[in-house]
Design an enzyme around this catalytic site. Structure first.
Site, PDB file in Angstrom:
ATOM      1  N   GLY A   1     -43.794  31.183 -65.344  1.00 51.71           N
ATOM      2  CA  GLY A   1     -44.440  29.719 -64.439  1.00 51.71           C
ATOM      3  C   GLY A   1     -45.644  30.032 -63.625  1.00 51.71           C
ATOM      4  O   GLY A   1     -46.357  29.299 -63.675  1.00 51.71           O
ATOM      5  N   ARG A   2     -45.550  31.087 -62.757  1.00 57.12           N
ATOM      6  CA  ARG A   2     -46.639  31.185 -61.941  1.00 57.12           C
ATOM      7  C   ARG A   2     -47.860  32.006 -62.366  1.00 57.12           C
ATOM      8  O   ARG A   2     -48.925  32.136 -61.878  1.00 57.12           O
ATOM      9  CB  ARG A   2     -45.936  32.208 -60.559  1.00 57.12           C
ATOM     10  CG  ARG A   2     -45.481  33.642 -61.188  1.00 57.12           C
ATOM     11  CD  ARG A   2     -44.608  34.082 -59.855  1.00 57.12           C
ATOM     12  NE  ARG A   2     -43.859  35.198 -60.287  1.00 57.12           N
ATOM     13  CZ  ARG A   2     -42.444  35.388 -60.804  1.00 57.12           C
ATOM     14  NH1 ARG A   2     -42.205  34.150 -60.944  1.00 57.12           N
ATOM     15  NH2 ARG A   2     -41.926  36.311 -61.267  1.00 57.12           N
TER      16      ARG A   2
ATOM     17  N   GLU B   1     -42.875  35.758 -55.162  1.00 56.26           N
ATOM     18  CA  GLU B   1     -41.953  35.376 -56.377  1.00 56.26           C
ATOM     19  C   GLU B   1     -42.037  36.495 -57.291  1.00 56.26           C
ATOM     20  O   GLU B   1     -40.873  36.926 -57.946  1.00 56.26           O
ATOM     21  CB  GLU B   1     -42.134  33.799 -56.876  1.00 56.26           C
ATOM     22  CG  GLU B   1     -40.947  33.471 -57.703  1.00 56.26           C
ATOM     23  CD  GLU B   1     -40.852  32.054 -58.485  1.00 56.26           C
ATOM     24  OE1 GLU B   1     -42.017  32.055 -59.118  1.00 56.26           O
ATOM     25  OE2 GLU B   1     -40.284  31.256 -58.004  1.00 56.26           O
TER      26      GLU B   1
ATOM     27  N   LYS C   1     -29.889  27.247 -55.990  1.00 49.92           N
ATOM     28  CA  LYS C   1     -29.739  25.775 -57.010  1.00 49.92           C
ATOM     29  C   LYS C   1     -28.475  25.700 -57.414  1.00 49.92           C
ATOM     30  O   LYS C   1     -27.791  24.545 -57.360  1.00 49.92           O
ATOM     31  CB  LYS C   1     -30.353  26.266 -58.401  1.00 49.92           C
ATOM     32  CG  LYS C   1     -32.168  26.074 -58.203  1.00 49.92           C
ATOM     33  CD  LYS C   1     -32.637  26.557 -59.561  1.00 49.92           C
ATOM     34  CE  LYS C   1     -34.088  27.072 -59.533  1.00 49.92           C
ATOM     35  NZ  LYS C   1     -34.784  27.511 -60.952  1.00 49.92           N
TER      36      LYS C   1
ATOM     37  N   HIS D   1     -59.106  28.417 -35.146  1.00 54.06           N
ATOM     38  CA  HIS D   1     -58.729  27.454 -34.078  1.00 54.06           C
ATOM     39  C   HIS D   1     -57.035  27.249 -34.125  1.00 54.06           C
ATOM     40  O   HIS D   1     -56.507  26.248 -33.359  1.00 54.06           O
ATOM     41  CB  HIS D   1     -59.166  26.015 -33.985  1.00 54.06           C
ATOM     42  CG  HIS D   1     -60.765  26.186 -33.884  1.00 54.06           C
ATOM     43  ND1 HIS D   1     -61.431  26.517 -32.902  1.00 54.06           N
ATOM     44  CD2 HIS D   1     -61.920  26.421 -34.996  1.00 54.06           C
ATOM     45  CE1 HIS D   1     -62.629  26.683 -33.331  1.00 54.06           C
ATOM     46  NE2 HIS D   1     -62.775  26.593 -34.351  1.00 54.06           N
TER      47      HIS D   1
ATOM     48  N   GLU E   1     -35.958  19.020 -59.197  1.00 54.29           N
ATOM     49  CA  GLU E   1     -36.946  18.185 -58.552  1.00 54.29           C
ATOM     50  C   GLU E   1     -37.975  17.226 -59.329  1.00 54.29           C
ATOM     51  O   GLU E   1     -38.303  16.212 -59.483  1.00 54.29           O
ATOM     52  CB  GLU E   1     -38.017  18.940 -57.644  1.00 54.29           C
ATOM     53  CG  GLU E   1     -36.991  19.802 -56.316  1.00 54.29           C
ATOM     54  CD  GLU E   1     -36.418  20.995 -56.758  1.00 54.29           C
ATOM     55  OE1 GLU E   1     -36.420  21.359 -57.972  1.00 54.29           O
ATOM     56  OE2 GLU E   1     -36.273  21.643 -55.822  1.00 54.29           O
TER      57      GLU E   1
ATOM     58  N   LYS F   1     -41.673  24.059 -67.319  1.00 58.27           N
ATOM     59  CA  LYS F   1     -41.378  25.149 -68.530  1.00 58.27           C
ATOM     60  C   LYS F   1     -39.951  25.038 -69.094  1.00 58.27           C
ATOM     61  O   LYS F   1     -39.962  24.936 -70.220  1.00 58.27           O
ATOM     62  CB  LYS F   1     -41.553  26.693 -68.024  1.00 58.27           C
ATOM     63  CG  LYS F   1     -41.399  27.927 -68.688  1.00 58.27           C
ATOM     64  CD  LYS F   1     -41.482  29.214 -67.965  1.00 58.27           C
ATOM     65  CE  LYS F   1     -40.973  30.206 -69.197  1.00 58.27           C
ATOM     66  NZ  LYS F   1     -41.230  31.709 -68.551  1.00 58.27           N
TER      67      LYS F   1
HETATM   68  O1  F6P Z   1     -37.264  27.702 -59.059  1.00 54.77           O
HETATM   69  C1  F6P Z   1     -38.455  28.665 -59.252  1.00 54.77           C
HETATM   70  C2  F6P Z   1     -39.362  28.357 -60.544  1.00 54.77           C
HETATM   71  O2  F6P Z   1     -38.609  28.715 -61.617  1.00 54.77           O
HETATM   72  C3  F6P Z   1     -40.634  28.850 -60.557  1.00 54.77           C
HETATM   73  O3  F6P Z   1     -40.520  30.171 -61.292  1.00 54.77           O
HETATM   74  C4  F6P Z   1     -41.310  27.817 -61.557  1.00 54.77           C
HETATM   75  O4  F6P Z   1     -42.921  28.023 -61.512  1.00 54.77           O
HETATM   76  C5  F6P Z   1     -40.806  26.527 -60.990  1.00 54.77           C
HETATM   77  O5  F6P Z   1     -39.510  26.734 -60.702  1.00 54.77           O
HETATM   78  C6  F6P Z   1     -40.708  25.437 -62.029  1.00 54.77           C
HETATM   79  O6  F6P Z   1     -39.877  25.484 -63.077  1.00 54.77           O
HETATM   80  P1  F6P Z   1     -40.539  24.688 -64.396  1.00 54.77           P
HETATM   81  O7  F6P Z   1     -41.673  24.766 -64.872  1.00 54.77           O
HETATM   82  O8  F6P Z   1     -39.380  25.273 -65.186  1.00 54.77           O
HETATM   83  O9  F6P Z   1     -40.002  23.370 -63.811  1.00 54.77           O
END
Ligand code: F6P
Length: 525
Positions: free
Chosen positions: A255-256, A341, A492, A372, A201, A195
């Protein structure tokens, strides 16, 4: 909290010693009375520890919280996410509305379908003319988990290129996916799903993928081998993604909550536009249920209220999600992000500290494996755990008996948690007295069963939207903002400060634990 909250609290206190055995014994139709249909979903909450009076009081609480008005606010673009000054528009992604927001969303979905169909048909190919046989989605959290769940659930509908999902900054994951599957740069398309297009990452791994393509095919090939799904098109363009390959969603999609947006692009490429439309139709069916059904019969609303009841009134801090379907094996992880979240918050929308428990810990695993493993703790441990069982009648075409056993196991586990087995019943089995305590099950552990006839794009859409709405309703009852996530920011910030200490560029100006571990890191070969 309000007068109605106190009414619910009083009922919870009065019912604190109630027992599921008694509740079922005193009403032979409890199952029918405490269950609701929601399109293809059937939601049985009769094994929740509450009375009809408790349920009525919870529904009154939902009315008081203005749940229907809040849903209407979602559709009209009201600024429901007050800390980020944003609308909350995920329902618009799958609606027939003709507001500017809805139309913008629909246009992007159509662009995504067009691009995906061209890739599937081989009209859009790699820089050397090879058709794409592999799609690698690079994204994390909401830019990963929804797709992963859908890819698993709809495996039988994959007719396009193979899809892989990379969410880890640990390079091992990308390297293994490329090597183990013999992916060739010529026929691999990367989708950078972010987003913000700034997530550390994702951008790190995307950089490695870009290098892989550049080394093999030259820098010019980046434009042919990368697609972005993002709400930050300018940042994606600056990174090197060609503008005709940037599929956009909007800052008013959390995002979620973004799985119905262009974030679903890998699903569209692997299953086709028609299947994705079917998925959106499923989400829309649940949306219509939520928008038009009175609150007392509104399944996602009642689901949300039971969560409030268990967390805030019964002090249960744990929700296990147990799907009985291989296709839903990663659904607990998806729900973990969606629910925690959204509602793992301790201040209200206007910044006051809450005085009640909010989101439980959400966790789980697929039923047969869990039985199990941690089911021992669920039946006889000391934690107060509530459970959502998710059952599917048809998961595979050719093993009816395996499917039946799975469904029977789910019903058995739910009944065992609810009704247990008394010492008297254990003795009646002839168990030696020294083992009676060990073989007794106290029971009275609440669970719900959420069941669907088959796993397909339509039911998957319904199921995901069911939980999206449940998360939102809980937030409104708890008076918290379910649509922001400030709690992820501090980590972060600290990472950015600590990383230079690990490389020795900066000396540690931090606590003794962090600096000791940074020293340890630097000293390792
Ligand atoms: O760090 C949390 C978050 O912002 C989530 O809410 C989101 O789904 C994820 O990181 C990924 O964010 P982006 O889509 O901006 O890379």
């Amino acid at each position: 909290m309000s007068g109605q909250w106190q009414v619910v609290e009083r009922i919870a206190q009065d019912e604190s010693n109630s027992s599921l055995r008694q509740l079922f014994a005193s009403d032979s139709e409890r199952g029918q009375k405490f269950s609701l249909p929601c399109n293809d979903i059937f939601f049985d909450f009769s094994k929740q520890l509450l009375s009809a009076a408790g349920l009525d009081a919870l529904v009154a609480l939902a009315h008081e919280a203005g749940v229907q008005e809040q849903f209407a606010g979602m559709l009209s673009g009201a600024e429901l996410n007050n800390t980020e000054h944003r609308s909350v528009g995920h329902m618009l992604m799958r609606s027939q509305e003709n507001s500017p927001m809805a139309v913008a969303a629909q246009e992007q979905t159509e662009r995504a379908i067009e691009l995906a169909e061209a890739i599937r048909a081989g009209r859009i190919v790699g820089s050397k003319g090879h058709v794409f046989t592999a799609i690698v989605n690079i994204g994390i959290g909401g830019s990963d988990l929804g797709n992963v769940v859908i890819a698993d659930a709809l495996e039988a509908w994959h007719t396009g290129p193979d899809c892989y999902f990379i969410s880890s900054i640990d390079p091992t994951q990308l390297d293994l996916v490329l090597a183990r599957n013999n992916l060739s740069p010529e026929s691999t398309l990367f989708v950078v799903a972010s987003k913000t297009f700034t997530t550390q990452e994702t951008m790190h791994i995307a950089g490695r993928a870009r290098e892989w393509i550049t080394v093999a095919l030259g820098a010019e090939a980046v434009r042919d081998h990368f697609v972005a799904t993002t709400a930050a098109p300018k940042v994606a363009a600056a990174w090197g993604i060609s503008s005709d390959r940037i599929l956009e969603f909007f800052d008013w999609i959390g995002g979620r909550f973004s799985v119905s947006s262009v974030i679903g692009f890998p699903t569209i490429v692997s299953c086709g536009g028609d299947i994705f439309r079917e998925f959106l139709r499923g989400m829309s069916a649940t949306d219509q249920h939520v928008l038009t059904t009175p609150l007392a019969q509104n399944a996602p609303v009642v689901h949300a209220l039971l969560g409030v009841w268990n967390s805030s009134m019964r002090q249960s801090t744990s929700l296990a999600v147990i799907p009985y379907s291989h296709g839903l094996r990663r659904f607990p992880t998806f729900l973990q992000q969606l629910l925690t979240e959204s509602n793992g918050k301790s201040v209200t929308v206007d910044g006051r500290e809450v005085t009640y428990a909010t989101s439980p810990v959400v966790w789980g695993d697929v039923g047969p494996a869990a039985q199990h493993s941690f089911f021992q703790m669920m039946h006889q441990g000391t934690n107060k755990i509530c459970t959502d069982f998710i059952g599917v009648k048809r998961t595979s075409q050719n093993d009816e008996s395996g499917q039946r056993t799975m469904f029977a196991s789910m019903l058995a586990q739910s009944a065992a948690l609810a009704f247990g087995k008394t010492a008297q019943e254990v003795r009646a089995d002839g168990v030696p007295e020294s083992l009676v305590a060990h073989r007794t099950f106290v029971g009275n552990k609440p669970s719900s069963c959420i069941v669907i006839p088959a796993l397909n794009a339509f039911t998957m859409g319904q199921l995901i939207a069911f939980y999206e709405h449940s998360a939102a309703v809980q937030g409104w009852i708890w008076k918290i903002n379910s649509f922001d996530q400030w709690g992820v920011e501090l980590g972060k910030e600290l990472t950015a400060k600590i990383e230079p200490v690990l490389t020795g560029k900066q000396s540690a100006q931090t606590d003794s634990s962090t600096s000791m571990l940074a020293d340890w890191y630097r000293q390792q070969k």
